[in-house]
Design an enzyme around this catalytic site. Structure first.
Site, PDB file in Angstrom:
ATOM      1  CB  THR A 125       3.684  -3.735  13.727  1.00 26.16           C
ATOM      2  OG1 THR A 125       3.195  -3.923  12.397  1.00 26.16           O
ATOM      3  CG2 THR A 125       4.097  -5.078  14.277  1.00 26.16           C
ATOM      4  CB  ILE A 126      -1.681  -2.986  12.132  1.00 22.93           C
ATOM      5  CG1 ILE A 126      -1.040  -2.655  10.782  1.00 22.93           C
ATOM      6  CG2 ILE A 126      -2.127  -1.739  12.851  1.00 22.93           C
ATOM      7  CD1 ILE A 126      -2.051  -2.178   9.747  1.00 22.93           C
ATOM      8  CG  ASP A 127       2.250  -5.171   9.097  1.00 20.65           C
ATOM      9  OD1 ASP A 127       1.104  -4.771   8.851  1.00 20.65           O
ATOM     10  OD2 ASP A 127       3.257  -4.758   8.500  1.00 20.65           O
ATOM     11  N   GLY A 170      -0.042  -5.872   5.187  1.00 22.31           N
ATOM     12  CA  GLY A 170       0.759  -7.053   5.494  1.00 22.31           C
ATOM     13  C   GLY A 170       1.835  -7.155   4.431  1.00 22.31           C
ATOM     14  NE  ARG A 171       6.417  -2.669   4.471  1.00 23.23           N
ATOM     15  CZ  ARG A 171       6.560  -1.699   3.592  1.00 23.23           C
ATOM     16  NH1 ARG A 171       7.225  -1.916   2.480  1.00 23.23           N
ATOM     17  NH2 ARG A 171       6.039  -0.511   3.804  1.00 23.23           N
ATOM     18  CD  GLN A 273      -5.956  -2.935   6.467  1.00 23.86           C
ATOM     19  OE1 GLN A 273      -5.669  -4.106   6.574  1.00 23.86           O
ATOM     20  NE2 GLN A 273      -5.510  -2.189   5.471  1.00 23.86           N
ATOM     21  NE  ARG A 274      -0.386   2.873   9.815  1.00 21.66           N
ATOM     22  CZ  ARG A 274       0.507   3.211   8.887  1.00 21.66           C
ATOM     23  NH1 ARG A 274       1.057   2.278   8.135  1.00 21.66           N
ATOM     24  NH2 ARG A 274       0.874   4.452   8.731  1.00 21.66           N
TER      25      ARG A 274
HETATM   26  O1  F6P Z   1       4.194  -1.687   9.044  1.00 26.07           O
HETATM   27  C1  F6P Z   1       2.886  -1.342   9.162  1.00 26.07           C
HETATM   28  C2  F6P Z   1       2.308  -0.972   7.822  1.00 26.07           C
HETATM   29  O2  F6P Z   1       0.971  -0.585   8.048  1.00 26.07           O
HETATM   30  C3  F6P Z   1       2.396  -2.051   6.741  1.00 26.07           C
HETATM   31  O3  F6P Z   1       1.388  -3.013   6.822  1.00 26.07           O
HETATM   32  C4  F6P Z   1       2.310  -1.235   5.482  1.00 26.07           C
HETATM   33  O4  F6P Z   1       2.946  -1.892   4.401  1.00 26.07           O
HETATM   34  C5  F6P Z   1       3.046  -0.004   5.834  1.00 26.07           C
HETATM   35  O5  F6P Z   1       2.963   0.137   7.243  1.00 26.07           O
HETATM   36  C6  F6P Z   1       2.509   1.237   5.165  1.00 26.07           C
HETATM   37  O6  F6P Z   1       3.275   2.309   5.583  1.00 26.07           O
HETATM   38  P1  F6P Z   1       3.045   3.832   5.181  1.00 26.07           P
HETATM   39  O7  F6P Z   1       1.839   4.304   5.909  1.00 26.07           O
HETATM   40  O8  F6P Z   1       4.265   4.529   5.642  1.00 26.07           O
HETATM   41  O9  F6P Z   1       2.880   3.845   3.703  1.00 26.07           O
END
Ligand code: F6P
Length: 341
Positions: A125-127, A170-171, A273-274
């Site tokens: 996880t990036i988090d 960062g949830r 970021q991902r």
């Molecule tokens: O859990 C990783 C994450 O990148 C969180 O930081 C973010 O809240 C969430 O995924 C976003 O997810 P999605 O791409 O499904 O909206």
């Protein structure tokens, strides 16, 4: 052995490096065969497979995303979901699974392990908020992307004498905000673990302007103001019950502008970021996780997750990864506060 591999949840840079390492060592050293399950838990649930061998994994080390695809499918929320997974594993001749994922994907893996499915977990996880591992891969890449953005925002903020708010992912945990804010010289860093005072943020903004600098405010998407609730634009829930976050950056910029009279704008980094190629650190970490995961599977050490402790890759119980979130320690946040304002 015939081993199924899947990647679930939000994607992150380094997933392909894990897959490559699992397959390379599994085939070359142990003589195992692999089946790629597509799109997270949807793969074993619906019998969606793809060829996964050394040839299929050539050239993917630096590639972002995942060649297997991903989804936030929760088989425990689907009637008969677990029976269907068992049937599809049997139909594809798969003896065991390597599940690469975060809190939700590994939560499903933990429950399946308790039901007797042979599974090994790999933390992603990036988090960086998974418990019992010092780091998850993807985090370092996300931080570096955020730092590059902050560096760029500094120069344009200075030219226009503006405050710029940067919203990062960062949830529940503020790791990306803390690390990128520290490395990027932010005027303040706001994280989900510590509710923030808007008055205090405005004071920090004003004090930066007073010394002729334009403030950069780094805010995690899950940060919460002291006198309010989490700011969210979209109330829809995913299969694991999470809302789609984002909105705090815009809200904060508006409030700062209204309260200080200084122009304030926001930038939401979001999925940037991902995406894209993993850093060298993440490639190495992901590769080492993959190598150790396939060895754990080869040795039949089911119900384990590979984890980074210091510089060693160790095996920990899968359940420990998700029993609580790894949050930013208040003492660590306090260290950063000296640079605020
Ligand atoms: O859990 C990783 C994450 O990148 C969180 O930081 C973010 O809240 C969430 O995924 C976003 O997810 P999605 O791409 O499904 O909206």
């Amino acid at each position: 052995m015939r081993i199924g591999v899947l990647t679930g949840g939000g994607d992150c840079p380094g997933l392909n490096a894990v897959i490559r390492a699992v397959v390379r060592k599994g085939e070359k050293e142990y003589g195992h065969e692999f089946v790629g399950f597509r799109d997270g838990w949807r793969g074993p649930l619906e019998g969606l497979t793809m060829t996964l061998d050394i040839q299929a994994t050539r050239g993917i080390l630096p590639r972002g995303g995942t060649i297997l695809g991903s989804s936030r499918t929760n088989p425990f929320k689907i009637d008969g979901g677990i029976d269907r997974i068992r049937e599809n594993l049997a139909a594809t001749g798969v003896d065991a699974l390597i599940a690469i994922g975060g809190e939700d994907t590994l939560g499903v893996a933990t429950k399946l392990d308790a039901l007797g499915v042979k599974v090994i977990g790999v933390p992603k996880t990036i988090d960086n908020d998974l418990n019992n591992t010092d780091y998850t891969f993807g985090f370092d890449t996300a931080v570096n992307i955020a730092v590059e953005a902050i560096d760029r925002l500094h120069t344009t903020a200075e030219s226009h004498h503006r405050a710029l708010v940067v919203e990062v992912m960062g949830r529940h945990a503020g790791w990306i905000a803390l690390h990128s804010g520290l490395a990027g010289g932010a005027a303040c860093i706001l994280i989900p673990e510590q509710k923030f005072s808007l008055d205090q943020v405005c004071q920090w903004v004003e004090s930066r302007f007073k010394v002729n600098y334009s403030p950069i405010i780094v805010v995690a998407e899950g940060a919460i103001p002291q006198d309010g609730d989490m700011v969210i634009k979209d109330q829809t829930l995913d299969a694991f019950g999470h809302v789609k976050l984002s909105g705090i950056g815009d809200w904060l910029a508006q409030e700062i502008e209204a309260r200080t009279g200084k122009e304030a704008r926001s930038t939401v980094l979001g999925h940037i970021q991902r995406g894209g190629t993993p850093t060298a650190f993440d490639r190495v970490l992901a590769t080492r996780f993959g190598l150790h995961a396939i060895t754990a599977a080869h040795e039949g050490d089911w119900g384990k997750m590979v984890a980074l402790h210091g510089t060693n890759i160790v095996r920990v119980p899968l359940a420990s990864a998700t029993e609580k979130l790894k949050l930013v320690d208040p003492a660590l946040y306090k260290e950063a506060e000296i640079f605020f304002g």
